[in-house]
Design a protein around this motif. Structure first.
Motif, PDB file in Angstrom:
ATOM      1  N   PHE A  88       0.867  -1.125   0.256  1.00  0.00           N
ATOM      2  CA  PHE A  88      -0.043   0.489  -0.032  1.00  0.00           C
ATOM      3  C   PHE A  88       0.778   1.029  -0.023  1.00  0.00           C
ATOM      4  CE2 PHE A  88       0.016  -2.340   3.938  1.00  0.00           C
ATOM      5  CZ  PHE A  88       0.592  -1.309   4.577  1.00  0.00           C
ATOM      6  N   GLY A  89       2.136   1.166  -0.542  1.00  0.00           N
ATOM      7  CA  GLY A  89       2.856   2.498  -1.255  1.00  0.00           C
ATOM      8  C   GLY A  89       3.323   3.157   0.063  1.00  0.00           C
ATOM      9  N   ALA A  90       3.909   2.520   1.336  1.00  0.00           N
ATOM     10  CA  ALA A  90       4.025   3.051   3.165  1.00  0.00           C
ATOM     11  C   ALA A  90       5.381   2.553   3.248  1.00  0.00           C
ATOM     12  CB  ALA A  90       3.680   2.558   3.771  1.00  0.00           C
ATOM     13  N   GLU A  91       6.097   2.124   2.157  1.00  0.00           N
ATOM     14  CA  GLU A  91       7.736   1.741   2.102  1.00  0.00           C
ATOM     15  C   GLU A  91       8.738   2.938   2.664  1.00  0.00           C
ATOM     16  OE1 GLU A  91       6.749   1.023  -2.447  1.00  0.00           O
ATOM     17  OE2 GLU A  91       6.651   2.082  -1.023  1.00  0.00           O
ATOM     18  N   SER A  92       8.066   4.139   2.628  1.00  0.00           N
ATOM     19  CA  SER A  92       9.097   5.018   4.035  1.00  0.00           C
ATOM     20  C   SER A  92       8.845   4.965   5.183  1.00  0.00           C
ATOM     21  CB  SER A  92       8.980   6.604   3.081  1.00  0.00           C
ATOM     22  OG  SER A  92       7.153   6.954   3.598  1.00  0.00           O
ATOM     23  N   MET A  93       8.142   3.913   5.949  1.00  0.00           N
ATOM     24  CA  MET A  93       7.981   4.324   7.177  1.00  0.00           C
ATOM     25  C   MET A  93       8.336   2.386   7.771  1.00  0.00           C
ATOM     26  SD  MET A  93       6.043   6.419   7.811  1.00  0.00           S
ATOM     27  CE  MET A  93       5.561   6.166   9.659  1.00  0.00           C
ATOM     28  N   VAL A  94       9.520   1.720   6.996  1.00  0.00           N
ATOM     29  CA  VAL A  94      10.207   1.008   7.028  1.00  0.00           C
ATOM     30  C   VAL A  94      11.160   1.108   8.650  1.00  0.00           C
ATOM     31  CG1 VAL A  94      12.175  -0.637   6.446  1.00  0.00           C
ATOM     32  CG2 VAL A  94      10.354  -0.364   5.560  1.00  0.00           C
ATOM     33  N   GLY A  95      12.009   2.398   8.277  1.00  0.00           N
ATOM     34  CA  GLY A  95      12.782   3.149   9.416  1.00  0.00           C
ATOM     35  C   GLY A  95      11.901   3.005  10.763  1.00  0.00           C
ATOM     36  N   THR A  96      11.390   3.420  10.457  1.00  0.00           N
ATOM     37  CA  THR A  96       9.899   4.056  11.580  1.00  0.00           C
ATOM     38  C   THR A  96       9.227   2.759  12.609  1.00  0.00           C
ATOM     39  OG1 THR A  96       9.224   5.924  10.601  1.00  0.00           O
ATOM     40  CG2 THR A  96       8.249   5.269  12.577  1.00  0.00           C
ATOM     41  N   VAL A  97       9.543   1.780  11.865  1.00  0.00           N
ATOM     42  CA  VAL A  97       8.504   0.482  12.379  1.00  0.00           C
ATOM     43  C   VAL A  97      10.072   0.482  13.646  1.00  0.00           C
ATOM     44  CG1 VAL A  97       7.707  -1.941  12.225  1.00  0.00           C
ATOM     45  CG2 VAL A  97       7.093   0.596  11.324  1.00  0.00           C
ATOM     46  N   VAL A  98      11.189  -0.093  12.090  1.00  0.00           N
ATOM     47  CA  VAL A  98      12.410  -0.882  13.347  1.00  0.00           C
ATOM     48  C   VAL A  98      11.743   0.007  14.348  1.00  0.00           C
ATOM     49  CG1 VAL A  98      14.613  -0.903  12.174  1.00  0.00           C
ATOM     50  CG2 VAL A  98      12.581  -1.841  10.602  1.00  0.00           C
ATOM     51  N   ALA A  99      12.573   1.289  14.346  1.00  0.00           N
ATOM     52  CA  ALA A  99      13.121   1.772  15.879  1.00  0.00           C
ATOM     53  C   ALA A  99      12.220   1.489  16.101  1.00  0.00           C
ATOM     54  CB  ALA A  99      13.141   3.274  15.185  1.00  0.00           C
ATOM     55  N   LEU A 100      10.495   1.698  16.999  1.00  0.00           N
ATOM     56  CA  LEU A 100      10.300   1.966  17.173  1.00  0.00           C
ATOM     57  C   LEU A 100       9.668   0.743  17.555  1.00  0.00           C
ATOM     58  CD1 LEU A 100       7.073   4.004  15.953  1.00  0.00           C
ATOM     59  CD2 LEU A 100       8.204   4.505  17.818  1.00  0.00           C
ATOM     60  N   SER A 101       9.781  -0.814  17.165  1.00  0.00           N
ATOM     61  CA  SER A 101       9.923  -2.490  17.694  1.00  0.00           C
ATOM     62  C   SER A 101      11.392  -2.455  18.009  1.00  0.00           C
ATOM     63  CB  SER A 101       9.508  -3.254  16.284  1.00  0.00           C
ATOM     64  OG  SER A 101       8.368  -2.804  15.291  1.00  0.00           O
ATOM     65  N   MET A 102      11.973  -1.970  17.510  1.00  0.00           N
ATOM     66  CA  MET A 102      13.409  -2.871  18.738  1.00  0.00           C
ATOM     67  C   MET A 102      13.876  -1.731  19.894  1.00  0.00           C
ATOM     68  SD  MET A 102      15.259  -4.492  16.849  1.00  0.00           S
ATOM     69  CE  MET A 102      16.399  -4.802  17.679  1.00  0.00           C
ATOM     70  N   THR A 103      13.181  -0.706  20.031  1.00  0.00           N
ATOM     71  CA  THR A 103      13.161   0.428  21.037  1.00  0.00           C
ATOM     72  C   THR A 103      12.105  -0.190  22.540  1.00  0.00           C
ATOM     73  OG1 THR A 103      11.790   1.915  20.185  1.00  0.00           O
ATOM     74  CG2 THR A 103      14.531   2.123  19.910  1.00  0.00           C
ATOM     75  N   ARG A 104      10.501  -0.430  21.993  1.00  0.00           N
ATOM     76  CA  ARG A 104       9.692  -0.864  23.004  1.00  0.00           C
ATOM     77  C   ARG A 104       9.712  -2.433  23.401  1.00  0.00           C
ATOM     78  NH1 ARG A 104       3.728   2.505  21.659  1.00  0.00           N
ATOM     79  NH2 ARG A 104       4.939   4.547  21.633  1.00  0.00           N
ATOM     80  N   GLU A 105      10.055  -3.268  22.329  1.00  0.00           N
ATOM     81  CA  GLU A 105       9.351  -4.700  22.501  1.00  0.00           C
ATOM     82  C   GLU A 105      10.741  -5.258  22.185  1.00  0.00           C
ATOM     83  OE1 GLU A 105       6.846  -5.276  23.770  1.00  0.00           O
ATOM     84  OE2 GLU A 105       6.343  -3.841  24.460  1.00  0.00           O
ATOM     85  N   LEU A 106      10.822  -4.764  21.097  1.00  0.00           N
ATOM     86  CA  LEU A 106      12.032  -6.682  20.810  1.00  0.00           C
ATOM     87  C   LEU A 106      13.418  -6.276  21.572  1.00  0.00           C
ATOM     88  CD1 LEU A 106      11.433  -6.955  17.028  1.00  0.00           C
ATOM     89  CD2 LEU A 106      10.457  -8.345  19.031  1.00  0.00           C
ATOM     90  N   GLY A 107      14.124  -5.279  21.694  1.00  0.00           N
ATOM     91  CA  GLY A 107      15.236  -4.792  22.276  1.00  0.00           C
ATOM     92  C   GLY A 107      15.521  -5.095  23.439  1.00  0.00           C
ATOM     93  N   PRO A 108      14.486  -5.317  24.363  1.00  0.00           N
ATOM     94  CA  PRO A 108      14.395  -5.271  26.170  1.00  0.00           C
ATOM     95  C   PRO A 108      14.108  -6.646  26.049  1.00  0.00           C
ATOM     96  CG  PRO A 108      12.617  -3.183  25.630  1.00  0.00           C
ATOM     97  CD  PRO A 108      13.197  -3.695  24.011  1.00  0.00           C
ATOM     98  N   VAL A 109      12.816  -7.065  25.433  1.00  0.00           N
ATOM     99  CA  VAL A 109      12.965  -9.003  25.233  1.00  0.00           C
ATOM    100  C   VAL A 109      13.455 -10.071  24.539  1.00  0.00           C
ATOM    101  CG1 VAL A 109      10.895 -10.662  24.518  1.00  0.00           C
ATOM    102  CG2 VAL A 109      10.498  -8.090  25.468  1.00  0.00           C
ATOM    103  N   LEU A 110      14.165  -9.558  23.772  1.00  0.00           N
ATOM    104  CA  LEU A 110      15.482 -10.014  22.758  1.00  0.00           C
ATOM    105  C   LEU A 110      16.506 -10.125  23.603  1.00  0.00           C
ATOM    106  CD1 LEU A 110      14.982 -10.067  19.116  1.00  0.00           C
ATOM    107  CD2 LEU A 110      13.203 -11.559  20.731  1.00  0.00           C
ATOM    108  N   THR A 111      17.112  -9.267  24.338  1.00  0.00           N
ATOM    109  CA  THR A 111      18.311  -9.022  25.251  1.00  0.00           C
ATOM    110  C   THR A 111      17.965  -9.827  26.087  1.00  0.00           C
ATOM    111  OG1 THR A 111      18.478  -7.195  24.490  1.00  0.00           O
ATOM    112  CG2 THR A 111      19.397  -7.146  26.154  1.00  0.00           C
ATOM    113  N   ALA A 112      16.765  -9.710  26.851  1.00  0.00           N
ATOM    114  CA  ALA A 112      16.830 -10.484  28.432  1.00  0.00           C
ATOM    115  C   ALA A 112      16.467 -11.278  28.724  1.00  0.00           C
ATOM    116  CB  ALA A 112      14.789 -10.032  29.140  1.00  0.00           C
ATOM    117  N   ILE A 113      16.243 -12.310  27.397  1.00  0.00           N
ATOM    118  CA  ILE A 113      15.631 -13.916  27.047  1.00  0.00           C
ATOM    119  C   ILE A 113      17.569 -14.193  26.617  1.00  0.00           C
ATOM    120  CG2 ILE A 113      14.986 -15.580  24.776  1.00  0.00           C
ATOM    121  CD1 ILE A 113      12.311 -13.801  24.812  1.00  0.00           C
ATOM    122  N   MET A 114      18.183 -13.763  25.350  1.00  0.00           N
ATOM    123  CA  MET A 114      19.344 -13.871  25.959  1.00  0.00           C
ATOM    124  C   MET A 114      20.278 -13.849  26.813  1.00  0.00           C
ATOM    125  SD  MET A 114      19.834 -14.959  22.108  1.00  0.00           S
ATOM    126  CE  MET A 114      18.261 -15.962  22.675  1.00  0.00           C
TER     127      MET A 114
END
Length: 264
Positions: A88-114
């Motif tokens: 749906f033509g929103a390729e420019s938002m990829v960086g935003t999704v990566v940054a928000l996902s890493m800082t809010r959820e994936l960064g803390p959770v994956l780090t803790a599990i590792m």
């Protein structure tokens, strides 16, 4: 059609009762253990040298596995986001999704599990070995409280280093997304980085760091408790190590949902 006999019902009730009693007993023991740990945490002196040694073991030695996990996660997240957003033509938002996902959820959770898998299992195995070889009992004979001597430094180190590792994981994950976005997906580097930080707020970063502190406390308490209560020789050490990783990982995921609901 299955017919339930009285013996089957009795066995089922007995099994449920046994599991209920075991869970209640384990929760009670863990609560008392946590209370004892916090009680000794507030009593001076702090063993600064032991805390820094544990910070090196839990934090510094976990940097490679955390960095590799975050790098691959950021790259995969960027690739999958691009494939979905392209519809749906929103390729420019990829960086935003990566940054928000890493800082809010994936960064803390994956780090803790590792960290739970690498350092938490080591804590449980080390303390379990000390338990079955009666080294912990020897501390009592020397008038040294094992919780103050062994558990408190690990708890403080876990709470302090998990946010540091999360910062590294967030940064490396965003870098991995940028490498894939710019190098593989041919995104404009200036636009990609602008979109990455345009919608990122300090609250997103702070919430992830707060989560990581809670996760660090969970890892230290659960893994030390499992090691401290080890019985049955070398086989018991193996069971305690396995339980420590499984229970701490489950508690991290469950607490992540509750913290997310509370913070957002």
């Amino acid at each position: 059609m299955v017919k339930f006999t009285l013996d089957m019902i009795t066995a089922l009730v007995a099994t449920i009762g046994a599991w209920t009693i075991w869970i209640a007993g384990s929760v009670g023991e863990l609560s008392l253990f946590t209370w004892q740990m916090f009680k000794w945490l507030l009593r001076p002196p702090l063993r600064i040298r032991a805390i820094f040694e544990q910070m090196q073991e839990i934090g510094y030695n976990s940097v490679p596995v955390v960095a590799i996990t975050a790098l691959s996660t950021g790259g995969v997240l960027a690739l999958q986001s691009y494939i979905g957003f392209k519809r749906f033509g929103a390729e420019s938002m990829v960086g935003t999704v990566v940054a928000l996902s890493m800082t809010r959820e994936l960064g803390p959770v994956l780090t803790a599990i590792m960290v739970a898998g690498r350092a938490g299992s080591a804590m449980a195995a080390e303390l379990g070995t000390m338990k079955v070889t009666e080294q912990i009992d020897a501390l009592y004979t020397l008038a040294a409280n094992p919780i103050k001597y062994l558990i408190v430094p690990r708890f403080i180190a876990g709470v302090l280093v998990l946010p540091m590792l999360t910062v590294i994981g967030d940064a490396v994950g965003i870098l991995g997304g940028a490498l894939v976005g710019v190098g593989t997906l041919n995104a404009n580097p200036v636009v990609y980085m602008k979109k990455t930080f345009e919608f990122l707020e300090l609250n997103d970063i702070y919430s992830g760091l707060f989560k990581s502190m809670i996760f660090g406390a969970i890892i230290a308490i659960v893994c030390c408790f499992q090691g401290f209560k080890t019985e049955g020789g070398a086989e018991g050490v193996g069971r305690a190590t396995t339980r420590s990783v499984v229970i701490s990982s489950i508690m991290i995921l469950v607490s992540d949902y509750m913290l997310t609901a509370l913070l957002f």
